[in-house]
Motif scaffolding. Sequence first.
Motif, PDB file in Angstrom:
ATOM      1  N   VAL A   1      22.908  -4.314   0.312  1.00 52.98           N
ATOM      2  CA  VAL A   1      22.624  -4.821  -1.029  1.00 52.98           C
ATOM      3  C   VAL A   1      23.891  -5.037  -1.858  1.00 52.98           C
ATOM      4  N   ASP A   2      25.007  -4.407  -1.449  1.00 53.40           N
ATOM      5  CA  ASP A   2      26.260  -4.623  -2.183  1.00 53.40           C
ATOM      6  C   ASP A   2      27.081  -5.776  -1.610  1.00 53.40           C
ATOM      7  N   GLY A   3      26.533  -6.488  -0.619  1.00 55.86           N
ATOM      8  CA  GLY A   3      27.227  -7.650  -0.068  1.00 55.86           C
ATOM      9  C   GLY A   3      28.224  -7.350   1.022  1.00 55.86           C
ATOM     10  N   THR A   4      28.227  -6.121   1.558  1.00 53.07           N
ATOM     11  CA  THR A   4      29.219  -5.756   2.583  1.00 53.07           C
ATOM     12  C   THR A   4      28.681  -5.866   4.005  1.00 53.07           C
TER      13      THR A   4
ATOM     14  N   LYS B   1      24.096   0.454  -0.522  1.00 51.18           N
ATOM     15  CA  LYS B   1      23.952  -0.158   0.796  1.00 51.18           C
ATOM     16  C   LYS B   1      22.519  -0.581   1.093  1.00 51.18           C
ATOM     17  N   LEU B   2      21.587   0.349   0.899  1.00 54.74           N
ATOM     18  CA  LEU B   2      20.179   0.091   1.192  1.00 54.74           C
ATOM     19  C   LEU B   2      19.389   0.023  -0.108  1.00 54.74           C
ATOM     20  N   ASP B   3      18.211  -0.576  -0.038  1.00 55.17           N
ATOM     21  CA  ASP B   3      17.368  -0.666  -1.229  1.00 55.17           C
ATOM     22  C   ASP B   3      16.926   0.747  -1.620  1.00 55.17           C
ATOM     23  N   PRO B   4      17.360   1.253  -2.790  1.00 59.98           N
ATOM     24  CA  PRO B   4      17.100   2.657  -3.139  1.00 59.98           C
ATOM     25  C   PRO B   4      15.622   2.979  -3.326  1.00 59.98           C
ATOM     26  N   THR B   5      14.850   2.027  -3.844  1.00 62.35           N
ATOM     27  CA  THR B   5      13.419   2.274  -4.051  1.00 62.35           C
ATOM     28  C   THR B   5      12.706   2.428  -2.713  1.00 62.35           C
ATOM     29  N   LEU B   6      12.995   1.532  -1.775  1.00 59.41           N
ATOM     30  CA  LEU B   6      12.380   1.610  -0.449  1.00 59.41           C
ATOM     31  C   LEU B   6      12.797   2.884   0.280  1.00 59.41           C
ATOM     32  N   VAL B   7      14.054   3.279   0.128  1.00 60.93           N
ATOM     33  CA  VAL B   7      14.540   4.510   0.759  1.00 60.93           C
ATOM     34  C   VAL B   7      13.780   5.717   0.215  1.00 60.93           C
ATOM     35  N   GLN B   8      13.614   5.767  -1.096  1.00 60.46           N
ATOM     36  CA  GLN B   8      12.920   6.894  -1.701  1.00 60.46           C
ATOM     37  C   GLN B   8      11.471   6.978  -1.221  1.00 60.46           C
ATOM     38  N   VAL B   9      10.805   5.832  -1.149  1.00 60.95           N
ATOM     39  CA  VAL B   9       9.422   5.800  -0.673  1.00 60.95           C
ATOM     40  C   VAL B   9       9.352   6.279   0.774  1.00 60.95           C
ATOM     41  N   PHE B  10      10.261   5.792   1.613  1.00 67.57           N
ATOM     42  CA  PHE B  10      10.264   6.161   3.034  1.00 67.57           C
ATOM     43  C   PHE B  10      10.454   7.663   3.211  1.00 67.57           C
ATOM     44  N   ILE B  11      11.381   8.241   2.470  1.00 67.22           N
ATOM     45  CA  ILE B  11      11.654   9.674   2.591  1.00 67.22           C
ATOM     46  C   ILE B  11      10.483  10.498   2.068  1.00 67.22           C
ATOM     47  N   GLN B  12       9.979  10.137   0.887  1.00 70.81           N
ATOM     48  CA  GLN B  12       8.882  10.908   0.294  1.00 70.81           C
ATOM     49  C   GLN B  12       7.640  10.883   1.168  1.00 70.81           C
ATOM     50  N   LYS B  13       7.261   9.698   1.638  1.00 72.43           N
ATOM     51  CA  LYS B  13       6.023   9.562   2.399  1.00 72.43           C
ATOM     52  C   LYS B  13       6.122  10.177   3.800  1.00 72.43           C
ATOM     53  N   SER B  14       7.249   9.994   4.463  1.00 69.50           N
ATOM     54  CA  SER B  14       7.364  10.499   5.834  1.00 69.50           C
ATOM     55  C   SER B  14       7.511  12.015   5.886  1.00 69.50           C
TER      56      SER B  14
END
Length: 366
Positions: A241-244, A297-310
């Motif tokens: 997400v930062d273009g790198t 680097k990664l979409d923070p909202t999607l990361v948070q959802v993935f961690i919380q739910k899993s």
Amino acid sequence: MASISILELKPGIKLLKDVHTPLGGLLLQKGTVLLPRDLDILRAFMVQYVEVDTGEADAKNGSKPAAARKSQLNDSTSNEQITTSKISNLQEEYDKLILLVKSAYQSVIAADLPIYELRNQLESVIAHIKDYNPLTFTPKSMNEYDYIFHNAVLCALSSYLLSKWSGLQQKDWMQAAFAGLFHDIGNVKVDPAILFKPQPLAIAEVEEMRRHTTYGYQILKNTTAINEGVRLAALQHHEKVDGTGYPLRLEGSKIHVYAKIVGITDIFHAMTLNRIYRKAQSPYLVLEQIHSEAFGKLDPTLVQVFIQKSTEFHNGTVVRLSNDQAGEIVFTDRSNPTRPMVSVNGEIVNLVQQRHLYIDEVISLN
């Protein structure tokens, strides 16, 4: 109903009110029949009094709790048998999809993808999605050379869940699963000597390896029954997400949501599966690394959802810690979902405080 000091509590007494932590988090729910480990939790959080059902006179002489415990044990055994059966069904359909994906990947350069066969079998696996958790599901048998196929199927299942968990429309769930299934299909055009090289890659080899993204888009360009987002996921799943990232150094708003989803699930499964050059890592440690990657680097909202739910396991889940001790999860703080409290031999291990320890493996679910 009465307010009783925890010094007077005994196993088998039922709570009549929720019990909360000093910070307001739910510790034990109303209606919980207290077990010995629950008393340890209450003491660990220095809870002084709880509201209990004083009408349960038998709770003090031990007869009713004993019967309740026997019933609970029988229910637990029955539930374990049901769970084992469900996992077997999931594993059976998973193995069928692995064989189909392996065949499709190996022939895709000379023939079209058997998209409808793949879709039908993918749907057969997803029919058991309630029995799948990214942290706990392990392929029954896998050699390192089949990594690409297992990574594809696992990413399909995890991407399906993440698209659902994140609130995408239902029509996107299966397409997100396709995105996971085909994200690395371009690897079939990469030299196997590079793909399976156990040593670090040379600069020229890294550049060739990175071309799998454009190869994948080209392979999927004329495939029917998938949308453009699936093709873009093959092209963009290594963008950041930062273009790198690569291959186009796109920034967040220009990366397709399927690619953002697959970017997370691909990292997770790549690190938790055995590779030619690296052993599988603890899924909990990998989630912590993904969380640190979320910043820029990664979409923070999607990361948070993935961690919380899993990590949404019930209390009682049996885990093995990095010091090889086994214990039960007794409390999970939402702000530290990868570091719950674990009861080990009657003692509470707080993984938030004991950072040198971590959960190495989930042994069984409650």
